[in-house]
Design a protein around this motif. Sequence first.
Motif, short mmCIF file in Angstrom:
data_model
loop_
_atom_site.label_atom_id
_atom_site.label_comp_id
_atom_site.label_asym_id
_atom_site.label_seq_id
_atom_site.Cartn_x
_atom_site.Cartn_y
_atom_site.Cartn_z
N TRP B 452 -27.64 -23.08 -5.81
CA TRP B 452 -26.30 -23.34 -5.26
C TRP B 452 -25.46 -22.11 -5.53
O TRP B 452 -25.02 -21.89 -6.65
N ALA B 453 -25.31 -21.31 -4.51
CA ALA B 453 -24.54 -20.07 -4.65
C ALA B 453 -23.23 -20.26 -3.93
O ALA B 453 -23.22 -20.58 -2.73
N ILE B 454 -22.14 -20.12 -4.64
CA ILE B 454 -20.86 -20.44 -4.01
C ILE B 454 -20.13 -19.20 -3.56
O ILE B 454 -20.29 -18.11 -4.12
N PRO B 455 -19.34 -19.35 -2.48
CA PRO B 455 -18.57 -18.22 -1.95
C PRO B 455 -17.78 -17.57 -3.08
O PRO B 455 -17.29 -18.25 -3.98
N GLY B 456 -17.68 -16.29 -3.01
CA GLY B 456 -17.02 -15.55 -4.07
C GLY B 456 -18.05 -14.84 -4.94
O GLY B 456 -17.70 -13.92 -5.69
N THR B 457 -19.29 -15.25 -4.82
CA THR B 457 -20.34 -14.62 -5.62
C THR B 457 -20.86 -13.40 -4.86
O THR B 457 -21.50 -13.57 -3.82
N PRO B 458 -20.61 -12.23 -5.34
CA PRO B 458 -21.00 -11.04 -4.57
C PRO B 458 -22.51 -10.95 -4.40
O PRO B 458 -23.26 -11.29 -5.32
N GLY B 459 -22.91 -10.56 -3.22
CA GLY B 459 -24.32 -10.30 -2.98
C GLY B 459 -25.14 -11.52 -2.62
O GLY B 459 -26.29 -11.40 -2.21
N GLN B 461 -24.23 -13.81 -0.32
CA GLN B 461 -23.84 -14.36 0.97
C GLN B 461 -25.07 -14.94 1.67
O GLN B 461 -26.13 -14.33 1.68
N HIS B 462 -24.91 -16.10 2.26
CA HIS B 462 -26.01 -16.71 3.01
C HIS B 462 -25.42 -17.71 3.98
O HIS B 462 -24.31 -18.17 3.82
N ARG B 463 -26.19 -18.05 4.99
CA ARG B 463 -25.78 -18.99 6.00
C ARG B 463 -26.74 -20.17 6.00
O ARG B 463 -27.97 -19.97 6.00
N TYR C 77 -20.56 -15.73 3.62
CA TYR C 77 -21.01 -17.10 3.43
C TYR C 77 -20.78 -17.85 4.73
O TYR C 77 -19.83 -17.54 5.48
N GLY C 78 -21.63 -18.83 5.02
CA GLY C 78 -21.46 -19.50 6.31
C GLY C 78 -22.13 -20.85 6.38
O GLY C 78 -23.14 -21.11 5.71
N ILE C 79 -21.53 -21.72 7.16
CA ILE C 79 -22.16 -23.01 7.47
C ILE C 79 -22.20 -23.18 8.98
O ILE C 79 -21.18 -23.08 9.66
N HIS C 80 -23.39 -23.42 9.47
CA HIS C 80 -23.58 -23.82 10.86
C HIS C 80 -23.64 -25.35 10.81
O HIS C 80 -24.66 -25.92 10.46
N GLY C 81 -22.51 -25.96 11.04
CA GLY C 81 -22.37 -27.40 10.78
C GLY C 81 -22.94 -28.28 11.86
O GLY C 81 -23.96 -27.96 12.47
N ILE C 82 -22.27 -29.38 12.10
CA ILE C 82 -22.69 -30.26 13.19
C ILE C 82 -21.61 -30.22 14.25
O ILE C 82 -20.52 -29.69 14.04
N HIS C 83 -21.94 -30.80 15.38
CA HIS C 83 -21.12 -30.64 16.57
C HIS C 83 -19.71 -31.21 16.37
O HIS C 83 -19.54 -32.39 16.13
N GLY C 84 -18.73 -30.33 16.47
CA GLY C 84 -17.34 -30.78 16.46
C GLY C 84 -16.68 -30.85 15.10
O GLY C 84 -15.47 -31.04 15.02
N ARG C 85 -17.44 -30.73 14.04
CA ARG C 85 -16.87 -30.99 12.71
C ARG C 85 -16.50 -29.74 11.94
O ARG C 85 -16.09 -29.84 10.78
N ALA C 86 -16.63 -28.58 12.54
CA ALA C 86 -16.35 -27.35 11.80
C ALA C 86 -14.94 -27.32 11.21
O ALA C 86 -14.76 -26.94 10.05
#
Lengths: 611, 611, 351, 351
Positions: B452-459, B461-463, C77-86
């Motif tokens: 669990w890597a939370i925003p603000g943690t450098p390096g 970044q993930h999607r 950082y990013g989340i590809h969420g579900i439809h409409g809920r971003a």
Amino acid sequence: MTKDVKERERVVVRFAGDSGDGMQLVGSRFTDATAVLGNDLATLPDFPAEIRAPAGTLAGVSAFQIHFASRDILTPGDRPNVLVAMNPAALKANLGTLEKGGMLIVNEDSFGDNNLKKAGYERNPLEDGSLDDYQLVRVPMTTLTVRATEGIDGLMSKDAQRCKNLFALGLLSWMYGRPTDVSEEWIERKFAAKPAIKAANLAAFRAGYNFGETAELLGVHYEVKAAPAEPGTYRNVNGTTATALGLIAASVRSGLPLFLSSYPITPASELLHELSRHRRFGVRTMQAEDEIAAASIALGASFGGQLGVTSTSGPGLDLKAETIGLAVALELPLVIVDVQRAGPSTGMPTKTEQADLLMAMYGRHGESPLPVVAASTPAQCFEAAIEAVRIAVRYRTPVILLTDTFLANSSEPWRLPEVSELPEIDPAFATEHNTEGGFWPYKRDERLARPWAIPGTPGLQHRIGGLEKQDLTGNISYDPENHERMTRLRAAKVAKVAEDAPPIHVDRVEGAEVLVLGWGSTYGAIAAAVRRVRRGGGKVDQAHLHLLNPLPRDLGELVRSYRKVIVPELNMGQLVKVVRAEYLVDADSVTKVRGLPFFTAELEEAIRERL
Amino acid sequence: MTKDVKERERVVVRFAGDSGDGMQLVGSRFTDATAVLGNDLATLPDFPAEIRAPAGTLAGVSAFQIHFASRDILTPGDRPNVLVAMNPAALKANLGTLEKGGMLIVNEDSFGDNNLKKAGYERNPLEDGSLDDYQLVRVPMTTLTVRATEGIDGLMSKDAQRCKNLFALGLLSWMYGRPTDVSEEWIERKFAAKPAIKAANLAAFRAGYNFGETAELLGVHYEVKAAPAEPGTYRNVNGTTATALGLIAASVRSGLPLFLSSYPITPASELLHELSRHRRFGVRTMQAEDEIAAASIALGASFGGQLGVTSTSGPGLDLKAETIGLAVALELPLVIVDVQRAGPSTGMPTKTEQADLLMAMYGRHGESPLPVVAASTPAQCFEAAIEAVRIAVRYRTPVILLTDTFLANSSEPWRLPEVSELPEIDPAFATEHNTEGGFWPYKRDERLARPWAIPGTPGLQHRIGGLEKQDLTGNISYDPENHERMTRLRAAKVAKVAEDAPPIHVDRVEGAEVLVLGWGSTYGAIAAAVRRVRRGGGKVDQAHLHLLNPLPRDLGELVRSYRKVIVPELNMGQLVKVVRAEYLVDADSVTKVRGLPFFTAELEEAIRERL
Amino acid sequence: MPDVKVNGANGGSPLPTLTKKDFSSDQETRWCPGCGDYAILATVQSVLPELGVPPERTVFVSGIGCAGRFVYYVDTYGIHGIHGRAPAIATGIAVSRPDLSVWVVTGDGDALSIGGNHLIHALRRNVPLRILLFNNQIYGLTKGQYSPTSEQGKITKSTPFGSQDHPFNPIALALGAEASFVARTVDVDRGHVAEVLRAAAAHRGSAFVEIYQNCNVFNDGAFEPVREKGVREANQIRLEHGKPIRFGREGERGVARGADGGLEIVEVAEVGEDALLVHDAKRPDPSLAFELAHLAERPTGPTPIGVFRAVERPVYAEELGRELAEAHRRADAEQLAELLRSGDTWTVPAA
Amino acid sequence: MPDVKVNGANGGSPLPTLTKKDFSSDQETRWCPGCGDYAILATVQSVLPELGVPPERTVFVSGIGCAGRFVYYVDTYGIHGIHGRAPAIATGIAVSRPDLSVWVVTGDGDALSIGGNHLIHALRRNVPLRILLFNNQIYGLTKGQYSPTSEQGKITKSTPFGSQDHPFNPIALALGAEASFVARTVDVDRGHVAEVLRAAAAHRGSAFVEIYQNCNVFNDGAFEPVREKGVREANQIRLEHGKPIRFGREGERGVARGADGGLEIVEVAEVGEDALLVHDAKRPDPSLAFELAHLAERPTGPTPIGVFRAVERPVYAEELGRELAEAHRRADAEQLAELLRSGDTWTVPAA
Ligand SMILES: Cc1ncc(C[n+]2csc(CCOP(=O)(O)OP(=O)(O)O)c2C)c(N)n1
Ligand SMILES: Cc1ncc(C[n+]2csc(CCOP(=O)(O)OP(=O)(O)O)c2C)c(N)n1
Ligand code: SF4
Ligand code: SF4
Ligand SMILES: [Mg+2]
Ligand SMILES: [Mg+2]
């Protein structure tokens, strides 16, 4: 030069190319010609997940598989005997499916450096010996197509090249002796307005055919005789079309205008598209703002006396849950078509799975039972849709109809039923008082169905809602006993649906102690696997469920009469849970969760192992 | 005059009056005095469904029941021994619950024609002999209250009359020897700012007490001795408060700020209200626009590194399904508290039921397993909430915590735990690369939990998203084998939660061949019924589940070791389905769907019948 | 939790070492060749380094749709969420973590069809989000159904006989929903997109940006008049705060208030420059912005782009955020023990 | 299906035999004593008989909330639906049955919180619905949480320290969502309510009516300035199409356009009657109505009531409805057989 003709009982051909190469078109044309020839067949398109991936890349590959035979067949085939690859990416993406020793026909013109690179080949596979296990047939399709179309008035060179798919169609038509007139007539019709394009396509098609006949590359061609079939008129349908036709048929048979309210979602959108075209039958389609609205609008239409239907796939089914629960309480007809797709959450939208069964059964808060019907083959979607409507109308209940990506896209020949043989569906609207001087909306008939009085009917005004209702009157009630009674009545009503179900059809062999029990789109693969097991001497019976809730009344006795019950499913084992809980039989689960249908061979093995 | 004192082991008192009569207040005060005296106790308020029904009507009746004893007790009691009815409507609505021969104390001042009519009485029940089966005690409470408060400076006559509930409290306090100082101190505190009101309430309370002591109407009073209890500090809590405290405790223990995002719905709103008061602990509550948003916002907060919690009841759980499915795919901690209520759809919002279990387990499309925890008693909600958070954080998964209306409203003494004894919860945030030069968000630990890597943690970044993810990297993947692997990994991870579960506690007697297996709020009623059965010579064991998914690892062996397993549930049989499917034992279902908890007596009978 | 900094800004000072590369992920972009999304992505990636927020304090949240793929391509950082809920997911992030800069990328179906409710609530609350609505007036990902911004009568897969729906005007809807910052721009007009993004980034509270985005596969040319070089010069009405509203190749046309009180397009030569309306994006009353939004119901002729409205109003729960973070830091075992003990308690002594 | 008649109107002719009783059900009303809902119910029941639509062709649909109980008390067809979905359910009814008169009764939470999306979509589509929003600026049924119309800082059960949310202006939101008919009235002002209901009933398409409704239990007095006799005379700005906007006990005040182009409240004596704005509810551009909606952000002082906007625009799928009904009537077994046979078919002869 005359060539050898060999007979084949069954053949699987796979056409693969870039999305822009027109492979779906080739597949459909080949299918039509095959159908007219009288082969039994099953097809499966394989679309890319991207809208339009860059040309030549793996992501952009589009394929179409057809299985055809001189006997009845049940699936689109595990592994092709012939693969047509229009470019390196198509080869790379599909080679793994080709049977060892199978025929590989490539458009060698497309194997230039650029395309090889896009497909991720470091060397040209046509030349590095990596295809030695296959019968490689290299055909310069682009060159031959361009040559064949030279001199056509007004034809641009780009358009000429684009006809190479018809060349491939011609070549394969020759190889398997498909009638040319079917395809030629189609070209004439389709491009009637564009003479140059028409001429080019005809020329390419014929060039391909003639190439087969004359080139020395191909020494043999094959004959696949017509399959014995019940007399009748046939057409080829996929599950989407069959579902649409079933709903329209149910609308006509019931006299209820069809109102489909839906929100687009892969792979269910096609049903919305398909039904949108049928205004001629008074079909109304409405693209709602979301799935909650879609279900609610359909429910409103039902209250208005129409045939409210809503279609979706997994994520949309989640969203409809609360409205479906309301429909359970209102006891109004509503059909929810769930075209299942792979994975939790967004998952793999273009892939198949059958993992929404438990959601369909239990995916609402509180005790809110409803009938669940599942279709088993593309053509059977027609009957399943009619049955879902029949139950919904007869019992005044929401019904979930489960299909899936495989059924939606796959197609097979369908013997057209006589309209008069289709079930009659009587909406039996209430038109009069049903109690001393009044109307009780929750007074039930012998099937525990309540009366359906629609607005516009004088004197039957009534109010219904999601709060618990008093038995008979439908007034709000917080009485504990009434709640218990109503809860049991709703459950009993749904249970009664089983009384209409025909006895389970069991495909039996002498002495079988094992039953393979399936549901939904796995029918074909299971039946094919069972056949193979039997051919290998295994004794196994097969049964397939179309009514999933309530379960057919004879199922308990049936499953208990075997030493072993095997339940193959494209999920982690959902029906098997229900069967075990209901009948306490130690049913064995065979699962696959890969976004793909079962292959006959893998099921055959799974069954054999468990005999 | 000195009166007889009789000893009683246990007593059930029910206070009933109009919503405006302050019965909940009387009940709570009586409860506090009872608690301080050291009795074991359990209480249950019974609110009217209407916001504010017209005074004097049946719809407006509000009641409060307390069960207290000199031994440990388990439920608020089936049938009161004493009913206090402040008006005819209260009498009518509650008389049915009073035990035959029980004591009925009425405020006779309120039995005027007008009130009798509003309650639907044609004749005065105090005079027509219809109450002959009870010990009727007629007390002119209003008159006596007014008289007692005469001469208080600045007191209005309306306010004087409204103190009659304190008169009733005083009277009952005398009857059962409750300490007066507890109530008097409360009055002093509560009305410190309003001297006239304070004086009037004190006067009314004392008048009631003295009335008991002096009036000839009541010949005896009772003593209920303190119940033996484990040493420690106690307080009285209902399930709502216990849940709130559990969540706050988990927040403090984990260092994760608590973020509750919720949409009001009966009976879950109270948890929102309760948590809204705890800013001092950095608790943030947000009333979202709907349940979908509520779940999504909480999930966003989890992504941000907080403790995302969302609370709701049935209809709201339906709406959260898709977002919960996303949380399953994202593998982020999220706690969903479902305070179950009665019925499908809107149902009976103020009544209890435990019919969302299958929804919690299966109410999402696709294969999307998640842990389900259920609380068993009001105070146990504290532990259950901590456990839900612990699992969510340890396994990076949404967890559904099931409570219900009964638990939410009912209260019991709770021995305060030492903070240091509470489980430690380690968020174990990722702070560094976990692979050669990078960060893989789906690389799992030994429990299959992902980092669990939370925003603000450098390096780092993930999607992440709802599309199927490639094992390890988390990139989008349509690969069939990967999908199968990920599906099984998600399931295996949830299965691992069972490894943390302590062995099932079985309350055993020598020679029992029957097990009563329950879950959720029925714990008290089942335990009480089992005791009674045993007292009658029946041999029966009891076990109660707190972890519903996955099931504890020792459950199979346990249920198989009995000749018979009985599963009582406030639904149509949900856990029983799971147990039957899982272990193939012919477990027997006892169900009740009336919006009410089980009565000990009815369960006792149900168990006896099945021995 | 890191220190609280509004919108993720690093105390306002730019981080000069950042470049576009720092905001580019290693994932292959997967839109159709020619899609307008590419241009937007490129501009966003080139503007981000200017904003002084490092990638690890930037979060992108998207719904489902072609636009939704955006998050995979930005190395934050990013989340590809579900439809409409971003907007809802993003609200949870922004509210819990005021130190982050949170962006929403959404499509016209995602934001205005299924997600309409979350959008209007995020705007009314003024949650600190930068919401980029890629409006292509079509459903791209599901292969071409009409959307709530498609013109009435639109022929698509789901409406073979033409749609029946009157479309939304996204700017007007946002204004009706109390949005404090509302702007519009055009995918390929990189300079303008960058300008608008900078303004949006600087705004405290919700910044709503409609981006006309060409879907060359299912709705090619929808924005031609304001998008294609050669015609757009005549049709883009570029709104600039404090300036008279003039447009046209030579600035020969303008917007003025007509006799009936409504706005109209005028020839500057005819009415004179002084008659032109001066744009005031900071006016507290949103009515002027609303009027401008209705100047062109659809982008088929002269159409305002730029910032319609940018007013300061309290950011949702901003103060509270600080308070809670502080409180949480202080909450310890002792406080907890005290909380558990609160209310009436009694003690059973050890025997 | 009965013959298609728009909005359920019986060819326009009133049914003179109908009375209030015909629209009163036998269910006991269950609101708190003193609730504003009673007054609205009484007025609706007294106006319905005037409209020429018999009870059996009238349908009420509600969501959940105190307001939602309304349907049980009107003796027509009715659905007490689920929270927030009434506009969608009603859309299904109205679209499938254009011969009916369909009414939606909803609360501020029902319509604007959970149901916001359906509301704005029904309005944009112009579905023929009469939508009555009982705005009490609170959640009544769930016992007193704040709603999206509650003032910021509101102390309620869910916000013991005051709410953080900036509220919606329902009229502005409806206008932003393309509503063709938008009005506001006040529960106890029976004459005005009746007038507005009549106008709404006469409107083709969606008619959105905000009714200020006092919840005397959880939010008593929220509308005092425009509701209580004695003060309301000074604060109700009654909009009347075609008339100058004047108000006050003696009509001494009015609304005029100020120097900055915005609206302002003026003393008629100071500016003269001619300077007053003339209300134009039929103006195609919704901007004037939007400006009026912002004249009073909250009903705490002079507040416009009446019809803000009433314009004709195509009713959702009206024409299509007729066509489909006709087509359905014609669809028979033969057509069906032909449909099944369409596409490429082949025949296997009997052996
Ligand atoms: C609950 C749910 N319903 C429907 C879908 C299918 N779906 C995915 S994207 C989309 C609409 C895409 O349109 P838009 O938001 O305009 O984005 P674009 O593709 O045009 O960028 C739909 C209907 C889904 N993924 N989830
Ligand atoms: C899905 C769902 N969520 C929440 C609720 C609980 N609920 C019922 S009514 C209501 C709000 C009522 O407020 P409003 O719409 O303003 O109506 P009022 O009671 O004030 O008339 C809520 C939150 C519900 N019934 N269903
Ligand atoms: S479908 Fe349209 S919006 Fe989607 S990627 Fe392709 S061009 Fe872009
Ligand atoms: S709670 Fe308020 S809105 Fe609801 S019935 Fe009572 S007074 Fe009316
Ligand atoms: Mg779009
Ligand atoms: Mg309200």
